[in-house]
Design a protein around this motif. Sequence first.
Motif, PDB file in Angstrom:
ATOM      1  N   GLY A  71      29.510  62.908  32.993  1.00  0.00           N
ATOM      2  CA  GLY A  71      30.151  61.865  33.788  1.00  0.00           C
ATOM      3  C   GLY A  71      31.563  61.496  33.367  1.00  0.00           C
ATOM      4  N   PHE A  72      32.230  60.831  34.294  1.00  0.00           N
ATOM      5  CA  PHE A  72      33.506  60.169  34.058  1.00  0.00           C
ATOM      6  C   PHE A  72      34.643  61.152  33.774  1.00  0.00           C
ATOM      7  CE2 PHE A  72      30.080  57.228  33.408  1.00  0.00           C
ATOM      8  CZ  PHE A  72      30.383  56.342  34.429  1.00  0.00           C
ATOM      9  N   ALA A  73      34.826  62.050  34.769  1.00  0.00           N
ATOM     10  CA  ALA A  73      35.983  62.942  34.891  1.00  0.00           C
ATOM     11  C   ALA A  73      35.875  64.220  34.069  1.00  0.00           C
ATOM     12  CB  ALA A  73      37.289  62.220  34.558  1.00  0.00           C
ATOM     13  N   ARG A  74      34.906  64.353  33.200  1.00  0.00           N
ATOM     14  CA  ARG A  74      34.832  65.517  32.318  1.00  0.00           C
ATOM     15  C   ARG A  74      34.803  66.836  33.090  1.00  0.00           C
ATOM     16  NH1 ARG A  74      36.553  67.267  27.864  1.00  0.00           N
ATOM     17  NH2 ARG A  74      36.299  65.097  27.161  1.00  0.00           N
ATOM     18  N   THR A  75      34.096  66.881  34.204  1.00  0.00           N
ATOM     19  CA  THR A  75      33.901  68.133  34.940  1.00  0.00           C
ATOM     20  C   THR A  75      34.955  68.394  36.013  1.00  0.00           C
ATOM     21  OG1 THR A  75      32.486  67.070  36.586  1.00  0.00           O
ATOM     22  CG2 THR A  75      31.394  67.962  34.612  1.00  0.00           C
ATOM     23  N   GLY A  76      35.969  67.545  36.092  1.00  0.00           N
ATOM     24  CA  GLY A  76      36.935  67.676  37.170  1.00  0.00           C
ATOM     25  C   GLY A  76      36.532  66.909  38.414  1.00  0.00           C
ATOM     26  N   LYS A  77      35.434  66.212  38.330  1.00  0.00           N
ATOM     27  CA  LYS A  77      34.999  65.217  39.307  1.00  0.00           C
ATOM     28  C   LYS A  77      34.574  63.997  38.507  1.00  0.00           C
ATOM     29  CE  LYS A  77      35.122  67.499  43.303  1.00  0.00           C
ATOM     30  NZ  LYS A  77      35.902  67.049  44.508  1.00  0.00           N
ATOM     31  N   LEU A  78      34.531  62.838  39.143  1.00  0.00           N
ATOM     32  CA  LEU A  78      34.085  61.673  38.388  1.00  0.00           C
ATOM     33  C   LEU A  78      32.670  61.900  37.875  1.00  0.00           C
ATOM     34  CD1 LEU A  78      35.104  58.893  37.477  1.00  0.00           C
ATOM     35  CD2 LEU A  78      33.794  57.922  39.376  1.00  0.00           C
ATOM     36  N   PHE A  79      31.799  62.455  38.724  1.00  0.00           N
ATOM     37  CA  PHE A  79      30.436  62.823  38.347  1.00  0.00           C
ATOM     38  C   PHE A  79      30.247  64.311  38.599  1.00  0.00           C
ATOM     39  CE2 PHE A  79      30.084  58.364  39.761  1.00  0.00           C
ATOM     40  CZ  PHE A  79      29.645  57.785  38.579  1.00  0.00           C
ATOM     41  N   GLY A  80      29.566  64.981  37.685  1.00  0.00           N
ATOM     42  CA  GLY A  80      29.376  66.414  37.813  1.00  0.00           C
ATOM     43  C   GLY A  80      28.610  66.817  39.059  1.00  0.00           C
ATOM     44  N   ALA A 104      41.462  66.827  33.892  1.00  0.00           N
ATOM     45  CA  ALA A 104      40.363  67.644  33.366  1.00  0.00           C
ATOM     46  C   ALA A 104      40.472  69.080  33.858  1.00  0.00           C
ATOM     47  CB  ALA A 104      39.016  67.040  33.764  1.00  0.00           C
ATOM     48  N   ASN A 105      40.839  69.257  35.114  1.00  0.00           N
ATOM     49  CA  ASN A 105      40.971  70.608  35.650  1.00  0.00           C
ATOM     50  C   ASN A 105      42.140  71.346  35.023  1.00  0.00           C
ATOM     51  OD1 ASN A 105      38.754  70.644  37.500  1.00  0.00           O
ATOM     52  ND2 ASN A 105      39.906  69.313  38.859  1.00  0.00           N
ATOM     53  N   VAL A 106      43.228  70.642  34.772  1.00  0.00           N
ATOM     54  CA  VAL A 106      44.399  71.257  34.132  1.00  0.00           C
ATOM     55  C   VAL A 106      44.056  71.688  32.703  1.00  0.00           C
ATOM     56  CG1 VAL A 106      46.746  70.815  33.292  1.00  0.00           C
ATOM     57  CG2 VAL A 106      46.053  70.001  35.562  1.00  0.00           C
ATOM     58  N   ILE A 107      43.415  70.781  31.960  1.00  0.00           N
ATOM     59  CA  ILE A 107      43.024  71.109  30.582  1.00  0.00           C
ATOM     60  C   ILE A 107      42.034  72.265  30.574  1.00  0.00           C
ATOM     61  CG2 ILE A 107      41.720  70.259  28.586  1.00  0.00           C
ATOM     62  CD1 ILE A 107      42.963  67.507  29.092  1.00  0.00           C
ATOM     63  N   GLY A 108      41.054  72.221  31.464  1.00  0.00           N
ATOM     64  CA  GLY A 108      40.057  73.275  31.510  1.00  0.00           C
ATOM     65  C   GLY A 108      40.669  74.634  31.798  1.00  0.00           C
ATOM     66  N   ALA A 109      41.607  74.686  32.744  1.00  0.00           N
ATOM     67  CA  ALA A 109      42.264  75.956  33.062  1.00  0.00           C
ATOM     68  C   ALA A 109      43.039  76.481  31.862  1.00  0.00           C
ATOM     69  CB  ALA A 109      43.192  75.770  34.259  1.00  0.00           C
ATOM     70  N   ARG A 110      43.700  75.591  31.146  1.00  0.00           N
ATOM     71  CA  ARG A 110      44.462  75.992  29.960  1.00  0.00           C
ATOM     72  C   ARG A 110      43.524  76.604  28.911  1.00  0.00           C
ATOM     73  NH1 ARG A 110      49.329  74.359  27.506  1.00  0.00           N
ATOM     74  NH2 ARG A 110      49.697  72.883  29.192  1.00  0.00           N
ATOM     75  N   ILE A 111      42.397  75.940  28.664  1.00  0.00           N
ATOM     76  CA  ILE A 111      41.466  76.422  27.651  1.00  0.00           C
ATOM     77  C   ILE A 111      40.837  77.743  28.068  1.00  0.00           C
ATOM     78  CG2 ILE A 111      39.297  75.918  26.461  1.00  0.00           C
ATOM     79  CD1 ILE A 111      40.073  72.933  26.641  1.00  0.00           C
ATOM     80  N   ARG A 112      40.386  77.833  29.317  1.00  0.00           N
ATOM     81  CA  ARG A 112      39.755  79.062  29.786  1.00  0.00           C
ATOM     82  C   ARG A 112      40.726  80.247  29.732  1.00  0.00           C
ATOM     83  NH1 ARG A 112      36.702  75.512  32.958  1.00  0.00           N
ATOM     84  NH2 ARG A 112      38.443  75.234  34.396  1.00  0.00           N
ATOM     85  N   ARG A 160      32.728  79.130  30.066  1.00  0.00           N
ATOM     86  CA  ARG A 160      32.060  78.632  31.266  1.00  0.00           C
ATOM     87  C   ARG A 160      32.087  77.108  31.271  1.00  0.00           C
ATOM     88  NH1 ARG A 160      27.919  80.740  28.057  1.00  0.00           N
ATOM     89  NH2 ARG A 160      26.685  79.097  27.041  1.00  0.00           N
ATOM     90  N   GLY A 161      31.789  76.568  32.423  1.00  0.00           N
ATOM     91  CA  GLY A 161      31.734  75.122  32.573  1.00  0.00           C
ATOM     92  C   GLY A 161      32.864  74.622  33.451  1.00  0.00           C
ATOM     93  N   PRO A 162      32.590  73.588  34.218  1.00  0.00           N
ATOM     94  CA  PRO A 162      33.606  73.050  35.128  1.00  0.00           C
ATOM     95  C   PRO A 162      34.565  72.098  34.418  1.00  0.00           C
ATOM     96  CG  PRO A 162      31.582  71.827  35.365  1.00  0.00           C
ATOM     97  CD  PRO A 162      31.311  72.907  34.350  1.00  0.00           C
ATOM     98  N   GLY A 163      35.762  71.944  34.992  1.00  0.00           N
ATOM     99  CA  GLY A 163      36.736  71.005  34.440  1.00  0.00           C
ATOM    100  C   GLY A 163      37.008  71.297  32.990  1.00  0.00           C
ATOM    101  N   ALA A 164      36.988  70.237  32.180  1.00  0.00           N
ATOM    102  CA  ALA A 164      37.242  70.370  30.745  1.00  0.00           C
ATOM    103  C   ALA A 164      35.951  70.295  29.941  1.00  0.00           C
ATOM    104  CB  ALA A 164      38.214  69.296  30.286  1.00  0.00           C
ATOM    105  N   MET A 165      34.849  70.712  30.546  1.00  0.00           N
ATOM    106  CA  MET A 165      33.562  70.825  29.851  1.00  0.00           C
ATOM    107  C   MET A 165      33.319  72.304  29.591  1.00  0.00           C
ATOM    108  SD  MET A 165      29.910  69.175  30.971  1.00  0.00           S
ATOM    109  CE  MET A 165      28.519  69.140  29.840  1.00  0.00           C
ATOM    110  N   ILE A 166      33.880  72.811  28.506  1.00  0.00           N
ATOM    111  CA  ILE A 166      33.987  74.243  28.280  1.00  0.00           C
ATOM    112  C   ILE A 166      33.081  74.678  27.132  1.00  0.00           C
ATOM    113  CG2 ILE A 166      35.543  76.162  27.766  1.00  0.00           C
ATOM    114  CD1 ILE A 166      36.190  74.757  30.367  1.00  0.00           C
TER     115      ILE A 166
END
Length: 423
Positions: free
Chosen positions: A243-252, A323-331, A350-356
């Motif tokens: 929850g709370f933006a981690r996945t690139g949405k407020l809720f996964g 979260a999506n920007v950070i996730g793309a950078r890490i991936r 794997r994982g959406p947003g910044a949940m990698i």
Amino acid sequence: MSSTNSALQARREAAVPRGVGSATTIHAARAENAELWDVEGKRYIDFAGGIAVLNVGHRHPKVMAAVRRQLDLFTHTAFQVAPYESYIALAERLNALAPFPGPAKTILFTTGAEATENAVKIARAATGRSGVIAFTGGFHGRTLLASALTGKVLPYKAPFGTMPGGVYHLPFPAGDIAVADSLRALDLLFAADIDPSHVAAIIIEPVQGEGGFRPAPTALLQALRAICDTHGIKLIADEVQTGFARTGKLFGIELSGVAPDLVCVAKSLGGGLPLSGVIGRAELMDAVGPGGLGGTYAGAPLACAAGLAVLDVIAEEGLVERANVIGARIRNRLDALRGKPGLVPFSAARGPGAMIGFDILEADGKTPRKGGAGAICARAAEHGLILLSCGVLGETVRILVPLTAPDSVIEEGLAIIERVLGA
């Protein structure tokens, strides 16, 4: 007082039971955003975020200011004795953000396990049924019912005797298990063990946390929604870690477009203070009479003040998009390292947003290495980076860097990951 990690470790071993494990022997002295300093003055980059609690970072100024304002007013009354506006205001905010249509209501608690257990209580009260279905690899907390819901025997169940009854597990789609296999197992469960008319709820993490950062396939979530609708079963989304933006949405769960009936929240909602809750369809939430739900510290004033500030920060600083920007950078960085000579074999991120998450593999580049992630995380701590492991076999390295972390700090942490992946 002790001023070294080793001295504090010795005191800890003498005073604290070994049942509460720690990922590192670092003893924190202070922290700021995505950085932490231990009692010996060594700086660490924090890619753990207090196990997904610090999406807005350590000591975000707006969160700290809100807590200080509340501290000057009162710290506790018990909402069941003398209620207060911040609890009501936070419930209103969460109701407006609920990932399902129609009127919502929210009740607040303290821990994630309280959230999952109370979601089950609400579902049971609303349906008049007792059965609950969960998934292998899922994690829903360490209290007794939450442990029963959790789909992993060691270390969460084995020492504690008989678990509460009425809980059933399905295989989670991962590895060689497909969505069709999970749904076939559900058909067999309904045929052999419990009629669907006796099932109150199905609980699932939109992305498994302790299970290895494995997203629940959209096809599975859609099928579960349809099955729940057919049989009057309530669908619970455990968003404690997602929850709370981690996945690139407020809720996964929003990534799937599937609307749950109840949502468990905790961790990053409190910005570092203990806070959890259940957001649910209003008619379900009102199924329990006065006194049936609550807790002495549930929805504590300081935590509610923090929670309101956290929601402000997420909106004002665009952390869903961040979260999506950070996730793309890490991936992208991890993908560039895969197969590089001299590095330990590891899977695609794997994982959406910044949940990698990514798995440490055996030399064949295919087989997950049992316990492999723990060694990488330990080496990372030696180099000044806090990482966590997870996965059924302890094979997965997970990244939960605060969404407020500067790019420079993220890059520094990724450089350390590259260094410690050296074979």
